[in-house]
Write an enzyme that holds these catalytic residues in place. Structure first.
Site: not given
Ligand SMILES: NC(=O)c1ccc[n+]([C@@H]2O[C@H](COP(=O)([O-])OP(=O)(O)OC[C@H]3O[C@@H](n4cnc5c(N)ncnc54)[C@H](OP(=O)(O)O)[C@@H]3O)[C@@H](O)[C@H]2O)c1
Length: 672
Positions: A15, A37, A58, A79, A97, A178
């Site tokens: 995404i 990472r 991150y 998240h 999401k 998902d």
């Protein structure tokens, strides 16, 4: 012209590729950095999509002062940790999401955004799209009359791969999180709009599903009822082919949205089909830009408000959706390994540091004779905790706000098939955080019909085993049994005290006369007496007992006794079960138990006064009602039972409310 918002992406996955291209087409954003990472993956992504800055972790991206907003594009379980860290780093956040793996994580993320004053939105891109706006207009304009039924599906067939994000238990795979989150959010949106609100919560919910061998939901369907008798059917899956369409049926027609979730990804004409009164469908066309551009521009334009405006996802909307997803998974018996009581993820706070008390906490403390530590005046009741994620988030937050006293009971442990029970959850939380010395555990047992010395002993031993502790700080008889001579209770309680299982003890729902009798017996025998009482006490008077055998200490005799003896009162239903919120008003009478317990002219007058004072002090009326307890001429330790962090925060506001003696009397309708 406004400066473009500088974006950084966490996670160089699928995404993220879509997102980076959309930022470049947006009117407001610029793509500055990718965080991965590994440095090599960041470089690969950077080269492919011309992202100038590449970070090999991150954290390095969060430390980059040139980044204004981050897009969190990792699998769901990452998240919470990274959104909370991003908030702490002062970055605005667009998070994929679902916002967290469960409602508890979503609460913690939102709390962090609130505390650090940054923008946060859950990335439901379809909510930012003009097709959704048009759909809402059609419903509001009565195009299909009254909405009766919503059918929404989002599923796909993925070949089984136990190591993929989609099937792996540790990556919170499965359909509900998902893609099931889309139909859930759509049904809540439409049911809400039909009822004149931004979203609605189901009043009834049922689901069945298939949980596969990795323990994730592979296909499932849910039916629910919303306020206004609106029904919905939701379908999702990761191993099922589906039409992925939304249909909304009303009493005058119906709507079909063929591409509800990913309408014209690269821009183009979107369509909604409207059929009215049996006539052929009318095609409503919406010209649209590339899908993700809307979301990106909406974030940039909403930064100052910290939340997106309807119909994009507000914080309350996200929390409502997450609650429904929890409900859906619970209904089909799906719980991730990482959510289980002994899972490594549950053994520490979400951000993974040792738990600590905030330096700006407002907690106040009191002493209870016989305990070696000060006790926070607000005591957290844990009876509504069913699973570890919720327990962890609620208890971590309470502790960080200076709270150190927890109230539980043998009978709260509930249904063992679906939950470990709140005593085990509390015990595990205390053990994993290493805070046994700092906290006080208030345990109750021997509830009717087991209110006798033998059952007291049996239940206390079971409770200690569930808690994984060798003692509790305060032990209380949950009820009294006048058939048992009071001395028998005192004898057995003294035995447990001597054995080191309880530091001190008292009675819950005990009359003053029986406590006096118990203490007279104890004095006569040179034994310990009862030195705490836990009866109801709140600004609203309990008109009729909440549960059979319950007693209040609001009456003048009890108050005079409390003042004279200075016995600490652990006041239950200290906020009168929400009487000082919108839950009560003379015309809200559906909940007959609530009405029976709290509704009286005097209580409504007390509420009016609490509301008036709250307005002046800029706090919630519940905070005034709780502050009333903290300003009594005897020591009150109100038990609070928040179900959400919002409720904890609004309760904690009571600690800062200063009331004069006059105001205390005025609130309670006492004349000078
Ligand atoms: N809104 C939408 O249209 C949409 C569409 C698809 C997915 N999503 C959401 O976006 C998120 C990511 O989905 P995706 O399909 O992009 O996933 P993905 O292709 O598997 O990529 C996720 C990325 O997260 C990073 N990551 C961090 N920890 C990881 C771990 N333990 N295992 C695997 N990857 C890890 C990896 O990036 P590094 O190696 O660079 O760190 C990985 O490339 C999910 O929450 C999903 O729900 C949204």
């Amino acid at each position: 012209m406004l400066e473009r918002l500088a974006w950084g992406i966490l996670g160089a996955g699928n995404i993220a590729r879509t997102f980076v291209q959309a930022v470049k087409k947006s009117k407001t954003g610029k793509m500055v950095a990718i965080g991965s990472r590994t440095r090599s993956s960041a470089d690969r992504f950077g080269d492919e999509y011309q992202v100038p800055v590449r970070h090999g972790s991150y954290q390095a991206l969060l430390d980059d002062p040139d980044i204004g907003a981050v897009y969190i594009a990792t699998p769901h379980p990452m998240h919470a940790q990274w959104a909370i860290k991003a908030a702490k780093a002062g970055k605005h956040i667009l998070c994929e999401k679902p916002l967290g793996v469960n409602h508890a994580e979503a609460m913690a993320i939102i709390e962090a955004a609130r505390e650090h004053d940054v923008f946060l939105m859950e990335a439901f891109m379809y909510r930012c799209h003009p097709q959704t706006a048009r759909l809402i207009e059609l419903i509001q304009g009565g195009a299909i009359g009254e909405v009766r039924l919503i059918e929404a599906s989002f599923a796909y067939n993925s070949s089984f791969d136990p190591d993929s994000r989609i099937f792996e238990n540790d990556l919170a795979g499965g359909g509900i999180l998902d893609v099931g989150c889309y139909p859930a959010s759509m049904a809540r949106l439409i049911a809400g709009v039909a009822d004149g609100r931004p979203f609605a919560d189901p009043v009834e919910f049922y689901a069945i599903g298939h949980v596969g061998k990795t323990g994730v939901d592979e296909y499932t369907t849910a039916i629910c009822k919303f306020p206004g008798e609106i029904l919905a059917q939701l379908v999702t899956g990761i191993s099922m082919n589906c039409d992925n369409v939304v249909r909304i049926y009303g009493n005058k027609g119906h709507l079909v949205i063929p591409e509800p979730w990913v309408p014209q990804r690269d821009g183009g004409i979107c369509k909604i089909l409207l059929s009215r009164d049996g006539r052929p469908a009318e095609e409503i066309q919406i010209e649209a830009e590339p899908l993700y551009v809307y979301e990106i521009d909406l974030v940039a334009r909403s930064l100052a408000d910290r939340q997106a405006k309807f119909p994009a996802m507000s914080w309350a909307d996200t929390l409502s959706n997450m609650r429904l997803l929890d409900q859906w998974r619970e209904a089909i018996g799906q719980l991730y390994d990482q959510e289980k009581i002994d899972a490594p993820r549950q053994q520490q706070p979400l951000v993974g540091r040792p738990l600590s008390v905030r330096s700006d906490h407002k907690m106040i403390y009191g002493r209870i004779e016989g305990l070696d530590k000060p006790i926070s005046r607000l005591v957290l009741g844990v009876d509504n905790q069913k699973q570890m994620p919720q327990m962890s988030v609620m208890a971590d937050d309470y502790f960080s706000r200076g709270g150190n006293a927890f109230d539980t009971a043998y009978i709260y442990s509930g249904n063992w098939k679906t939950t470990p029970g709140c005593e085990r959850l509390l015990g595990q939380w205390v053990k994993s955080r290493g805070v046994r010395q700092q906290v006080a555990i208030i345990e109750k047992g021997a509830h009717t019909p087991h209110c006798n010395p033998d059952d007291l002993t049996k239940q206390l031993l079971i409770s200690l085993d569930r808690l994984g502790m060798d003692y509790v700080d305060v032990y209380m008889l949950h009820r009294d049994n006048p058939q048992v001579p009071v001395g028998e209770f005192i004898d057995v309680l003294n035995e447990h005290h001597k054995a080191g299982r309880i530091r001190l003890f008292g009675g819950s729902n005990w009359t003053i006369d029986r406590i006096d009798a118990a203490n007279a017996y104890a004095r006569g025998k040179g034994l310990r007496g009862m030195n705490v009482l836990s009866n109801n006490f709140s600004l609203a008077r309990m008109i009729d007992p909440v549960w059979a055998g319950c007693l209040s200490a609001s009456d003048p005799q009890s108050r005079a006794w409390l003042e004279k003896t200075r016995t600490p009162l652990l006041a239950w239903s200290s906020q009168a079960q929400g009487f000082f919120t919108d839950r009560s008003s003379p015309d809200k009478i559906q909940d007959t138990n609530f009405v029976r317990t709290w509704y009286s002219q005097d209580n409504f007058t007390r509420k009016e006064r609490a509301v008036e004072l709250a307005r002046k002090l800029s706090v919630d009326p519940t905070a005034v009602a709780l502050a009333y307890l903290l300003h009594q001429p005897f020591p009150v330790f109100p038990l609070i039972g928040p179900r959400t962090l919002d409720e904890t925060r609004s309760s904690m506001a009571a600690l800062e409310v200063q009331l004069t003696e006059r105001q205390v009397r005025w609130l309670n309708l006492e004349t000078d």
